[in-house]
Design a protein around this motif. Sequence first.
Motif, short mmCIF file in Angstrom:
data_model
loop_
_atom_site.label_atom_id
_atom_site.label_comp_id
_atom_site.label_asym_id
_atom_site.label_seq_id
_atom_site.Cartn_x
_atom_site.Cartn_y
_atom_site.Cartn_z
N GLY A 74 0.78 -1.24 0.00
CA GLY A 74 0.00 0.00 0.00
C GLY A 74 0.80 1.28 0.00
N ILE A 75 1.93 1.34 -0.68
CA ILE A 75 2.70 2.58 -0.70
C ILE A 75 2.62 3.29 -2.05
CG2 ILE A 75 4.31 1.68 1.02
CD1 ILE A 75 6.38 1.53 -1.27
N GLY A 76 1.70 2.85 -2.90
CA GLY A 76 1.46 3.54 -4.16
C GLY A 76 2.44 3.20 -5.26
N LEU A 77 2.98 1.99 -5.27
CA LEU A 77 3.85 1.57 -6.37
C LEU A 77 3.02 1.40 -7.63
CD1 LEU A 77 5.93 -1.17 -4.51
CD2 LEU A 77 6.73 1.12 -5.14
N ASN A 78 3.54 1.89 -8.76
CA ASN A 78 2.80 1.83 -10.03
C ASN A 78 3.71 1.34 -11.15
OD1 ASN A 78 0.05 3.07 -9.43
ND2 ASN A 78 1.41 4.64 -8.63
N ASN A 308 -12.45 6.53 0.36
CA ASN A 308 -11.06 6.20 0.16
C ASN A 308 -10.78 4.80 0.71
OD1 ASN A 308 -8.33 6.16 -0.09
ND2 ASN A 308 -7.93 7.74 1.43
N VAL A 309 -10.37 3.87 -0.14
CA VAL A 309 -10.19 2.49 0.28
C VAL A 309 -8.78 2.24 0.78
CG1 VAL A 309 -11.97 1.67 -1.26
CG2 VAL A 309 -9.61 1.71 -2.06
N ARG A 310 -7.98 3.26 0.89
CA ARG A 310 -6.62 3.09 1.37
C ARG A 310 -6.35 4.02 2.54
NH1 ARG A 310 -3.52 0.33 -2.48
NH2 ARG A 310 -4.45 0.24 -4.56
N LEU A 311 -5.41 3.62 3.37
CA LEU A 311 -4.92 4.53 4.40
C LEU A 311 -4.15 5.66 3.74
CD1 LEU A 311 -3.53 2.10 7.12
CD2 LEU A 311 -5.38 3.73 7.44
N VAL A 312 -4.33 6.86 4.22
CA VAL A 312 -3.57 8.00 3.73
C VAL A 312 -2.47 8.29 4.73
CG1 VAL A 312 -3.64 10.44 3.09
CG2 VAL A 312 -5.60 8.95 2.57
N PHE A 313 -1.22 8.09 4.33
CA PHE A 313 -0.08 8.32 5.21
C PHE A 313 0.49 9.71 4.97
CE2 PHE A 313 -0.29 3.74 5.12
CZ PHE A 313 0.10 3.37 6.39
N PHE A 314 1.04 10.29 6.04
CA PHE A 314 1.65 11.61 5.92
C PHE A 314 3.14 11.47 5.64
CE2 PHE A 314 -2.15 12.47 8.45
CZ PHE A 314 -2.68 13.50 7.71
N ALA A 320 5.08 0.38 7.38
CA ALA A 320 4.89 -0.42 6.18
C ALA A 320 3.70 -1.35 6.38
CB ALA A 320 6.15 -1.23 5.87
N PHE A 321 2.48 -0.78 6.36
CA PHE A 321 1.27 -1.60 6.42
C PHE A 321 0.17 -0.87 5.68
CE2 PHE A 321 1.29 0.93 10.36
CZ PHE A 321 0.07 1.56 10.29
N ASP A 322 -0.91 -1.58 5.40
CA ASP A 322 -2.03 -0.97 4.71
C ASP A 322 -3.31 -1.24 5.49
OD1 ASP A 322 -2.50 -3.62 4.27
OD2 ASP A 322 -2.35 -3.54 2.10
N LEU A 323 -4.44 -0.88 4.90
CA LEU A 323 -5.72 -1.01 5.60
C LEU A 323 -6.02 -2.46 5.96
CD1 LEU A 323 -8.24 0.46 6.62
CD2 LEU A 323 -9.27 0.08 4.38
N ASP A 325 -3.88 -4.84 6.61
CA ASP A 325 -3.06 -5.18 7.77
C ASP A 325 -3.69 -4.65 9.05
OD1 ASP A 325 -0.88 -6.46 6.45
OD2 ASP A 325 -0.15 -4.52 5.82
N LEU A 326 -4.15 -3.40 8.97
CA LEU A 326 -4.67 -2.74 10.16
C LEU A 326 -5.94 -3.41 10.68
CD1 LEU A 326 -3.79 -0.28 11.84
CD2 LEU A 326 -5.46 1.07 10.57
N LEU A 327 -6.85 -3.71 9.76
CA LEU A 327 -8.13 -4.28 10.18
C LEU A 327 -8.02 -5.72 10.66
CD1 LEU A 327 -10.56 -2.81 7.49
CD2 LEU A 327 -10.12 -2.00 9.81
N THR A 328 -6.95 -6.39 10.28
CA THR A 328 -6.77 -7.78 10.74
C THR A 328 -5.77 -7.86 11.89
OG1 THR A 328 -5.09 -8.12 9.02
CG2 THR A 328 -7.35 -8.78 8.52
N ALA A 329 -5.33 -6.70 12.40
CA ALA A 329 -4.38 -6.68 13.51
C ALA A 329 -5.07 -7.08 14.81
CB ALA A 329 -3.76 -5.29 13.64
N SER A 330 -4.30 -7.66 15.71
CA SER A 330 -4.81 -7.94 17.06
C SER A 330 -5.03 -6.61 17.77
CB SER A 330 -3.81 -8.79 17.84
OG SER A 330 -3.61 -10.02 17.20
N ALA A 331 -6.15 -6.47 18.47
CA ALA A 331 -6.49 -5.17 19.03
C ALA A 331 -7.16 -5.32 20.38
CB ALA A 331 -7.40 -4.40 18.08
N GLU A 332 -7.03 -4.26 21.17
CA GLU A 332 -7.74 -4.17 22.44
C GLU A 332 -8.11 -2.71 22.67
OE1 GLU A 332 -5.13 -4.07 26.13
OE2 GLU A 332 -3.86 -5.23 24.76
N VAL A 333 -9.19 -2.50 23.38
CA VAL A 333 -9.66 -1.15 23.65
C VAL A 333 -8.78 -0.50 24.71
CG1 VAL A 333 -11.55 0.24 24.58
CG2 VAL A 333 -12.04 -1.62 22.99
N LEU A 334 -8.27 0.71 24.38
CA LEU A 334 -7.52 1.49 25.35
C LEU A 334 -8.43 2.40 26.15
CD1 LEU A 334 -4.39 2.51 23.24
CD2 LEU A 334 -4.53 0.74 25.00
N GLY A 335 -9.47 2.91 25.50
CA GLY A 335 -10.39 3.79 26.21
C GLY A 335 -11.42 4.38 25.27
#
Length: 626
Positions: A74-78, A308-314, A320-323, A325-335
Motif C-alpha cells: 500500500g505505498i502507491g507503487l505503479n 477512500n479504500v486506502r490509508l492516507v499516510f503523511f 509499512a502496512f495498509d488497511l 493489515d490494520l483491520l486484521t491486527a490484534s487489538a484491544e480497547v484502550l479507552g
Amino acid sequence: METSSILVSVIFIFVLVVVNSDPVEDKQALLDFLSKTPHSRTLNWEKNSSVCNHWTGVNCNSDKSRIISLRLPGIGLNGQIPPNTLSRLTALQILSLRSNGLTGSFPSDFINLKNLSLLYLQFNKFSGSLPNDFSIWKNLTIINLSHNSFDGSIPFSLSNLTHLQALNLANNSLSGEIPDFNLPNLQQLLLANNSLTGVIPKSLQAFPKYSFYGNNVSYGNSSTPIDPYQSPIIPIPPKSTNSRQLSETALLGIIIGGSVLLILIVFGFVLFVCCFKRDDESGGFSGKLHKGLKSQGKTTAPGSQDGNVRLVFFEGCNYAFDLEDLLTASAEVLGKGTFGTAYKAVLEDATTVVVKRLKEVGVGKREFEQQLEVVGRIRHENVVQLRAYYYSKDERLMVYDFYSRGSVSALLHGKRGGDRVPLDWNTRLGIAIGAARGIAHIHTQNYGKLVHGNIKSSNIFLNSQNYGLVSDLGLTTLMNPVPPPISRAAGYRAPEVVDTRKAAQPSDVYSYGVLLLELLTGKSPVHTTGGDEVIHLVRWVQSVVREEWTAEVFDIELMRYPNIEEEMVEMLQIAMTCVARTPEQRPKMSEVVKMVEDIRRADTDIRTSSETKSESSPPRPPAGGY
C-alpha cells in the motif's frame, strides 16, 4: 610507536567493518528498484543510511549480510517491476508488494528468488499467465496472487510445492480445470471468482464450498455447478397414511419439554445480553480490530468502492502496512473518549499503533481531509504526530504512535495501593512543561488560529525523557457539537465553552490550567466524595485558596519528596491564573511556557549541591528541554 600503529590498524579495521556492515549489492538493487518505479509515498531509503537498521519494510539476516524480507504494502507503487532489480535479492525469503498498482506480467526474473517462502502480490493489476514451473520456488509456504488479472490455466507444477500451506488465486481470470494438487500441508485454498470449469479433484473436495464460488465447477457426484447464492433445500418427510393422533402422555411430554426449552432460551438470551453489555461498558474488547469496529457499528470492508479504500499516510511516516493489515491486527480497547474509541493494534510484524475510531463526525470528506492535512504537517517533540487516516462513508480512523506508559490520566488515577509506583514531582513537572510547549506550538499553526479543543490528562502522554506529549489534536472542528456530560471530561471545559460549545485558544489555556491542578492534587477534574456530592476541582481549589492556605490541596503522594513546596506553590499560582473565569484574564500559552519553565530554572539556581533527594525520585530532565 608500535602500539600506536596497532591501535590505528584496529580502528581502521573496526571502521571498515562498520562501513561495510550493510549488504551493499542488495542495497543498490533496492535503490535501483525505487528509482525506476513510480510511487506516491516517500520512503526513507537514503544511500547513506543503514538499510538493515532504518529502511522501511526491509529486514536483514542476523549478520546483516543479506536482505531476507521486503514488505511494501500500500505505498502507491505503479507500473511494471523493473527487470534486474528485485531479482538480485537472491536471499529474499519474504516478498510483499500487495495493495499497490503494479502492472505487467509475473516478473520472469523472479526465477532467481529461489529462497522465497512467502509471496504476497494480491490487490495489484498484474496480467498474463502464471509461471509454468513453480517448482523453482520449492520453499514456498504461502502464495497470494488474488485480485489481479492473471489468465490462462493453473499450473500443475504447484503440486510440487510440498511445503505449501496456503494458496489464494481468487478474483482473477483463470480458466481450465483445477489440477489435482494433492498437497499434504495445504490448509487454505481460495480459487473463487475465476472462469474455472470441470470437476473439483477429490483431493480438494474437503475444502469449503466458498473456495470455489464464482466458477463453473462441480463435485464429481453432481453435474450441478456450485452456486453461492442458492438457499439450502431442507427435505420435508411425507405424512404417514397410518399416522394416529398423539397420546395424551406424549402430548404432555412435548408441552413440558417445549416449556423447559423456552425457559432455557430466554435465560441464555438474558445472560448473553448482560455479558455483552458489561463487556461493552468496560471497553474490554480484545480480538481483531475489524471485529471491534463492527461490534460498535457498520464498517466498510477493505476494497469497498465507498470513499477512500486506502490509508492516507503523511510524509515522513515509515510504517509499512495498509488497511488490510490494520483491520486484521490484534487489538484491544484502550479507552472510550468524547470523540471516539481508541484501540491498541498490534500488526503481524509486531508494529504497535493506536487507532482512533471517530464517532459523530459532522463534516464531509473534503473538509475532513483539509483539517487533517493541517494536523498531519505538524512536527513537534511535544505533539503526538498523526501518522495516517482512513475515510469512508461509514468509518473514519486515525493512526498514531503507541506510547507504552499510557496516558497521564492512567498514571495519576490508576489503582492506588502498596504496589503502585507514584508519579513523582520531577515527572509531573516534566509533563507540565512538555504539554505547555506542545499546546503553545499548536497555537502558532494555521496562521495562529489552530485550537486543540480537547486538552485533558487522557490526551497527554510521556516521551522517553518524561516530558508531556499532546495528542488528539484538531478533532473538535470535525465533530458534531454535543452537550457536555457530567463526567471527568466536563471538568476541563472553560465556562465559555459550556455556554457556546465553541473552543478557542483561551479555552485551551483553561483546560491546561485544570491539568496543572490535576497534577498538583491527584484528583480528577470532576469527582465525588463518599456521598453523592459532585465536586468540581477548580471550584474546590479556589475555595481552599480563598479561605486559607492548607496542605490538603496537594496530592498526598507528593508529600514524600523534600523541598518541593515552593515549586508546587508556584505551579498552583500559574494554574489559578490559567483557570480565570473570563478569557481575557488568562495568559497566552507562550507566556505560560515561560512561567512553567521558570519553576525549573529557579529550582536549578536555588538548590545546593549538598541537598539530598529521595532515592525513588529519578534525575530531573534538563531545564532547557531536549
